[in-house]
Design a protein around this motif. Structure first.
Motif, PDB file in Angstrom:
ATOM      1  N   MET A   1       1.552   2.707  12.601  1.00  0.00           N
ATOM      2  CA  MET A   1       1.386   2.472  11.161  1.00  0.00           C
ATOM      3  C   MET A   1       0.870   1.063  10.895  1.00  0.00           C
ATOM      4  O   MET A   1       0.001   0.882  10.064  1.00  0.00           O
ATOM      5  N   ALA A   2       1.396   0.069  11.596  1.00  0.00           N
ATOM      6  CA  ALA A   2       0.944  -1.303  11.380  1.00  0.00           C
ATOM      7  C   ALA A   2      -0.542  -1.431  11.690  1.00  0.00           C
ATOM      8  O   ALA A   2      -1.264  -2.143  10.991  1.00  0.00           O
ATOM      9  N   SER A   3      -0.999  -0.717  12.706  1.00  0.00           N
ATOM     10  CA  SER A   3      -2.418  -0.744  13.057  1.00  0.00           C
ATOM     11  C   SER A   3      -3.259  -0.114  11.954  1.00  0.00           C
ATOM     12  O   SER A   3      -4.327  -0.621  11.610  1.00  0.00           O
ATOM     13  N   ASP A   4      -2.768   0.999  11.389  1.00  0.00           N
ATOM     14  CA  ASP A   4      -3.477   1.646  10.281  1.00  0.00           C
ATOM     15  C   ASP A   4      -3.567   0.717   9.082  1.00  0.00           C
ATOM     16  O   ASP A   4      -4.615   0.619   8.437  1.00  0.00           O
ATOM     17  N   LYS A   5      -2.468   0.040   8.784  1.00  0.00           N
ATOM     18  CA  LYS A   5      -2.444  -0.881   7.641  1.00  0.00           C
ATOM     19  C   LYS A   5      -3.433  -2.020   7.860  1.00  0.00           C
ATOM     20  O   LYS A   5      -4.201  -2.365   6.965  1.00  0.00           O
ATOM     21  N   ALA A   6      -3.424  -2.588   9.049  1.00  0.00           N
ATOM     22  CA  ALA A   6      -4.326  -3.702   9.357  1.00  0.00           C
ATOM     23  C   ALA A   6      -5.779  -3.257   9.247  1.00  0.00           C
ATOM     24  O   ALA A   6      -6.605  -3.966   8.653  1.00  0.00           O
ATOM     25  N   GLN A   7      -6.104  -2.094   9.790  1.00  0.00           N
ATOM     26  CA  GLN A   7      -7.473  -1.589   9.718  1.00  0.00           C
ATOM     27  C   GLN A   7      -7.891  -1.334   8.272  1.00  0.00           C
ATOM     28  O   GLN A   7      -9.026  -1.628   7.884  1.00  0.00           O
ATOM     29  N   TYR A   8      -6.980  -0.809   7.477  1.00  0.00           N
ATOM     30  CA  TYR A   8      -7.288  -0.540   6.076  1.00  0.00           C
ATOM     31  C   TYR A   8      -7.554  -1.850   5.322  1.00  0.00           C
ATOM     32  O   TYR A   8      -8.526  -1.949   4.569  1.00  0.00           O
ATOM     33  N   ILE A   9      -6.715  -2.828   5.534  1.00  0.00           N
ATOM     34  CA  ILE A   9      -6.874  -4.107   4.826  1.00  0.00           C
ATOM     35  C   ILE A   9      -8.167  -4.796   5.251  1.00  0.00           C
ATOM     36  O   ILE A   9      -8.886  -5.357   4.415  1.00  0.00           O
ATOM     37  N   VAL A  10      -8.509  -4.734   6.529  1.00  0.00           N
ATOM     38  CA  VAL A  10      -9.780  -5.307   7.003  1.00  0.00           C
ATOM     39  C   VAL A  10     -10.958  -4.599   6.328  1.00  0.00           C
ATOM     40  O   VAL A  10     -11.899  -5.246   5.856  1.00  0.00           O
TER      41      VAL A  10
ATOM     42  N   LEU B   1      -3.704 -10.217  -0.942  1.00  0.00           N
ATOM     43  CA  LEU B   1      -3.420  -9.590   0.352  1.00  0.00           C
ATOM     44  C   LEU B   1      -1.932  -9.336   0.525  1.00  0.00           C
ATOM     45  O   LEU B   1      -1.534  -8.319   1.098  1.00  0.00           O
ATOM     46  N   GLU B   2      -1.106 -10.232   0.019  1.00  0.00           N
ATOM     47  CA  GLU B   2       0.350 -10.016   0.068  1.00  0.00           C
ATOM     48  C   GLU B   2       0.722  -8.773  -0.741  1.00  0.00           C
ATOM     49  O   GLU B   2       1.539  -7.962  -0.309  1.00  0.00           O
ATOM     50  N   LEU B   3       0.127  -8.639  -1.911  1.00  0.00           N
ATOM     51  CA  LEU B   3       0.384  -7.472  -2.753  1.00  0.00           C
ATOM     52  C   LEU B   3      -0.002  -6.195  -2.018  1.00  0.00           C
ATOM     53  O   LEU B   3       0.769  -5.234  -1.968  1.00  0.00           O
ATOM     54  N   TYR B   4      -1.189  -6.180  -1.430  1.00  0.00           N
ATOM     55  CA  TYR B   4      -1.642  -4.975  -0.743  1.00  0.00           C
ATOM     56  C   TYR B   4      -0.818  -4.689   0.503  1.00  0.00           C
ATOM     57  O   TYR B   4      -0.596  -3.529   0.847  1.00  0.00           O
ATOM     58  N   ASP B   5      -0.350  -5.713   1.162  1.00  0.00           N
ATOM     59  CA  ASP B   5       0.524  -5.499   2.310  1.00  0.00           C
ATOM     60  C   ASP B   5       1.818  -4.812   1.870  1.00  0.00           C
ATOM     61  O   ASP B   5       2.262  -3.851   2.484  1.00  0.00           O
ATOM     62  N   ARG B   6       2.400  -5.269   0.773  1.00  0.00           N
ATOM     63  CA  ARG B   6       3.657  -4.690   0.271  1.00  0.00           C
ATOM     64  C   ARG B   6       3.470  -3.292  -0.298  1.00  0.00           C
ATOM     65  O   ARG B   6       4.350  -2.444  -0.184  1.00  0.00           O
ATOM     66  N   GLN B   7       2.337  -3.047  -0.940  1.00  0.00           N
ATOM     67  CA  GLN B   7       2.102  -1.788  -1.643  1.00  0.00           C
ATOM     68  C   GLN B   7       1.180  -0.826  -0.885  1.00  0.00           C
ATOM     69  O   GLN B   7       0.674   0.129  -1.464  1.00  0.00           O
ATOM     70  N   TYR B   8       1.004  -1.046   0.387  1.00  0.00           N
ATOM     71  CA  TYR B   8       0.075  -0.244   1.187  1.00  0.00           C
ATOM     72  C   TYR B   8       0.334   1.251   1.062  1.00  0.00           C
ATOM     73  O   TYR B   8      -0.607   2.043   0.941  1.00  0.00           O
ATOM     74  N   GLY B   9       1.579   1.666   1.068  1.00  0.00           N
ATOM     75  CA  GLY B   9       1.921   3.077   1.040  1.00  0.00           C
ATOM     76  C   GLY B   9       1.235   3.831  -0.090  1.00  0.00           C
ATOM     77  O   GLY B   9       0.787   4.966   0.087  1.00  0.00           O
ATOM     78  N   TYR B  10       1.141   3.222  -1.232  1.00  0.00           N
ATOM     79  CA  TYR B  10       0.471   3.847  -2.376  1.00  0.00           C
ATOM     80  C   TYR B  10      -1.024   3.514  -2.396  1.00  0.00           C
ATOM     81  O   TYR B  10      -1.863   4.393  -2.581  1.00  0.00           O
ATOM     82  N   LEU B  11      -1.346   2.252  -2.206  1.00  0.00           N
ATOM     83  CA  LEU B  11      -2.711   1.803  -2.432  1.00  0.00           C
ATOM     84  C   LEU B  11      -3.718   2.411  -1.469  1.00  0.00           C
ATOM     85  O   LEU B  11      -4.870   2.624  -1.838  1.00  0.00           O
ATOM     86  N   HIS B  12      -3.306   2.730  -0.253  1.00  0.00           N
ATOM     87  CA  HIS B  12      -4.278   3.294   0.687  1.00  0.00           C
ATOM     88  C   HIS B  12      -4.669   4.726   0.314  1.00  0.00           C
ATOM     89  O   HIS B  12      -5.618   5.269   0.854  1.00  0.00           O
ATOM     90  N   THR B  13      -3.975   5.304  -0.654  1.00  0.00           N
ATOM     91  CA  THR B  13      -4.343   6.649  -1.106  1.00  0.00           C
ATOM     92  C   THR B  13      -5.401   6.602  -2.208  1.00  0.00           C
ATOM     93  O   THR B  13      -5.905   7.649  -2.611  1.00  0.00           O
TER      94      THR B  13
END
Length: 70
Positions: free
Chosen positions: A1-10, A37-49
């Motif tokens: 999951m951390a890898s998915d989050k990092a790839q999404y943010i990049v 970036l802090e906001l997106y890190d915290r809210q990744y679960g919703y925002l990546h959708t």
């Protein structure tokens, strides 16, 4: 999951950079400066959708509320 989050943010930083004609480093520094970036890190679960276009608009609005000028 951390890898998915990092790839999404990049990827999101790259989309933001392209939209505003910035380098990815400039975009990352700008988004970091205004805490987006802090906001997106915290809210990744919703925002990546959401779409990248929607997220770029949301990032821009958030940064402006935090004092950004883009």
């Amino acid at each position: 999951m951390a890898s998915d989050k990092a790839q999404y943010i990049v990827a999101l930083i790259a989309e933001f950079a392209e939209h505003y004609k910035l380098t990815t480093i400039e975009a990352a520094k700008y988004l970091s400066q205004y805490k987006a970036l802090e906001l997106y890190d915290r809210q990744y679960g919703y925002l990546h959708t959401q779409s990248f276009a929607s997220n770029v608009r949301d990032l821009s609005a958030y940064c402006r509320r935090m004092g950004g000028t883009l």
